[in-house]
Design a protein around this motif. Structure first.
Motif, PDB file in Angstrom:
ATOM      1  N   THR A 144       0.826  -1.195   0.000  1.00  0.00           N
ATOM      2  CA  THR A 144       0.000   0.000   0.000  1.00  0.00           C
ATOM      3  C   THR A 144       0.865   1.250   0.000  1.00  0.00           C
ATOM      4  OG1 THR A 144      -1.751  -1.145   1.203  1.00  0.00           O
ATOM      5  CG2 THR A 144      -1.812   1.256   1.206  1.00  0.00           C
TER       6      THR A 144
ATOM      7  N   ALA B 272      -6.307   3.714   0.748  1.00  0.00           N
ATOM      8  CA  ALA B 272      -6.815   2.812   1.784  1.00  0.00           C
ATOM      9  C   ALA B 272      -8.155   3.322   2.284  1.00  0.00           C
ATOM     10  CB  ALA B 272      -5.836   2.700   2.949  1.00  0.00           C
TER      11      ALA B 272
ATOM     12  N   GLU C 118      -6.759   0.050  10.715  1.00  0.00           N
ATOM     13  CA  GLU C 118      -6.320  -0.535   9.453  1.00  0.00           C
ATOM     14  C   GLU C 118      -5.663   0.511   8.546  1.00  0.00           C
ATOM     15  OE1 GLU C 118      -9.796  -3.962   8.962  1.00  0.00           O
ATOM     16  OE2 GLU C 118     -10.072  -1.947   8.123  1.00  0.00           O
TER      17      GLU C 118
ATOM     18  N   GLN D 130      -1.680   0.651   7.427  1.00  0.00           N
ATOM     19  CA  GLN D 130      -1.328   0.453   6.031  1.00  0.00           C
ATOM     20  C   GLN D 130      -0.655   1.668   5.407  1.00  0.00           C
ATOM     21  OE1 GLN D 130      -4.883  -0.607   3.866  1.00  0.00           O
ATOM     22  NE2 GLN D 130      -5.487  -2.132   5.375  1.00  0.00           N
TER      23      GLN D 130
END
Length: 558
Positions: free
Chosen positions: A2, A36, A42, A46
């Protein structure tokens, strides 16, 4: 792996509009793309890097950037170029505005205001003044003897005709108006005063005003520079409601396209703008030459870039021959419309649509209550030039026959609705629709049939949340009566019509319309949760922050 984010918006309610997706908490942006979407933890895990800037949403709602499927965006800024009379409650207020303009405008030059009444609709016009009338020529002469003065009536799409215009003696003289003047088109009445001379007041009942194309041909039209400045001013007004893309399916006149192009070339176009051509031809022979030789740039998906593109052609059905003739005589002036007026019988419409199919030009048409007729034409064309995949567009859908829904799907058409204009503003004439109005602008039935309708503002007013609100409540303004109770949408469905579904109009569903990794970072942070707000509050939702391609184009003052 990512990409690391330049910006993370976190601790909010992120409505991705991805089908079946639950709300997220955060979204991360790198450059002009989303990298993202998910929970705070999360997204941070990332995407966060030392250079990443974070914005705490504090529970606010994020939606994909609004795609206004019928925007007429260029009009809004034009309204700001003329003195407003919105504050006027009596004739003296109107005359004070004229008096102020006299001090500012050189002698001999025109003074032109906005209409009398309350924007954006100007309902009731002079009835909103204490005297219940417009100023006459003599009252205007008293404050502006050396300037031609023109107070125009409303543009019929804003409100409801009649429109009331007022001119002083110099303005009447420059247009050659006297007691025996006879307008060359219907719907215009030059009032005569007790002295047997024109009073200065002209009343028009045409929805598309012809007054400036007919008896007031000497009134200065909007020039290119004014239209360019008007468009420049329109952009922030639309961004303030979270709008990041517009689709002008009603067609744009050549001069309107040139204005958009000029702003694009200057690097000032902050709105993703998708246009189609409003043609100037007079017959099928001329149309064939135009489509064959001059409109090649608009074939198929058209030409352009992420900010500006042109694809397809608008073909009108119905319309007034007098209006079409009057407008074509004064082109490139299109008044407030921004498109070229049409007057087509169904036979004419068919001829033009067949030519468009032959030359691979997407057809757009406002159908209102004539959807079945249009589909008959498209069905015939489909047998020779298969339409599936071409995404022809039927707009302003009104009364429908449920049997037509299967044809819409089979032909691969895109459908747009203007719920605020059709239901709230002009719904009075529809209160007696059969089946309690459930076949009029049947948004829920269309969605349940698998037809992803898109909705637009029609610039009446600018806010796309007027369309969302009208889709949810479906009430008519004079009675409060509901038109088509069974067609009410949920909040989420209504939001889909101004976000995800609009992307399909321009073949850009892989680039915008939802908040997903890899798509453009077009989004709006709202000042109110549209899922839980009261109906009244839903109508007034605005954006606190609007981003287009990760670039801030609007931030509300704290």
């Amino acid at each position: 792996m990512t990409a690391k984010a330049d910006l993370i918006l976190h601790s909010g309610q992120v409505l991705t509009m991805e089908r079946g997706a639950a709300p997220a908490q955060a979204v991360a942006i790198a450059g002009d793309r989303i990298v993202a979407v998910g929970t705070d933890a999360e997204v941070r895990a990332q995407s966060q890097a030392p250079h990443t800037r974070s914005v705490n949403l504090d529970g606010r709602t994020v939606i994909p950037g609004v795609i206004d499927a019928h925007a007429h965006m260029e009009r809004e800024g034009l309204k700001t170029l003329r003195p407003s009379l919105a504050h006027a409650r009596q004739l003296s207020d109107v005359l004070d505005v004229i008096r102020h303009e006299v001090q500012r405008v050189p002698k001999g030059e025109w003074i032109i205001t906005m209409p009398v009444g309350q924007p954006p609709f100007y309902f009731d016009g002079p009835l909103t003044l204490a005297e219940k009338r417009m100023p006459d020529r003599y009252e205007l002469d008293a404050v502006a003897p050396d300037h031609p003065v023109y107070i125009p009536g409303l543009f019929g799409n804003w409100g409801v005709p009649p429109g009331f215009s007022a001119l002083n003696s110099l303005a009447l003289a420059r247009n050659g108006i006297h007691a025996d003047t006879c307008p060359d088109c219907d719907g215009i009445n030059i009032e005569i005063g007790a002295d047997g001379r024109p009073s200065g007041v002209i009343v028009e009942t045409n929805k598309r005003p012809l007054i400036e194309f007919s008896v007031l041909s000497q009134v200065p039209a909007f020039g290119f520079a004014e239209r360019l400045e008007g468009l420049r001013r329109s952009l922030p007004l639309y961004h303030a409601f979270g709008t990041t893309s517009v689709y002008e399916g009603h067609g744009s006149a050549p001069e309107s396209i040139a204005v958009y192009r000029a702003l694009w070339e200057a690097g000032e176009l902050t709105m993703r703008t998708r246009l189609c051509v409003s043609p100037t031809w007079n017959d099928a022979a001329e149309a064939r030459l135009a489509m064959r030789d001059w409109l090649s740039f608009a074939r198929g998906n058209g030409l352009g870039d992420p900010w500006f593109s042109v694809a397809g052609v608008f073909i009108g059905l119905g319309g007034s021959p007098a209006t079409a003739r009057a407008v074509r005589k004064v082109l490139p002036n299109t008044g407030w419309s921004g498109f070229v007026e049409w007057a087509n019988r169904i036979e004419d419409f068919s001829d033009y649509a067949w030519l468009a199919a032959e030359f691979d030009l997407r057809v757009h048409s406002v159908v209102i209550d004539r959807l079945s007729e249009v589909l008959d034409v498209f069905d015939a064309i489909d047998k020779r030039f298969p339409l599936a995949g071409r995404r022809w567009v039927v707009e302003h859908v009104g009364r429908t026959d449920p049997a037509d829904f299967a044809r819409i799907k089979r032909l691969g058409l895109r459908v747009t609705t203007i719920p605020f204009y059709m239901l709230w503003k002009n719904g009075a004439s529809r209160l007696q629709e059969h089946d309690n109005g459930n076949h009029f602008v049947p948004q829920r039935t269309l969605l349940e049939a698998g037809i992803d309708i898109a909705s637009g503002s029609d610039n009446i007013p600018v806010s796309p949340f007027s369309a969302v609100w009208a889709s949810v409540v479906r009430t008519e303004r004079t009675t409060g009566q509901i038109i088509g109770l069974d067609q009410r949408l949920t909040r989420m469905q209504a939001l889909e019509t101004v976000t995800r579904n609009g992307a399909y109009l321009s073949y850009e569903e892989s680039l915008k319309g939802t908040l997903a990794v890899g798509k453009w970072a077009d989004l709006a942070v709202l000042n109110t949760d549209p899922l839980t707000a009261s109906d009244e509050a839903l109508l007034t939702v605005q954006a606190s922050l609007t981003l287009v391609g990760g670039r801030e184009v609007h931030r509300a003052s704290e």
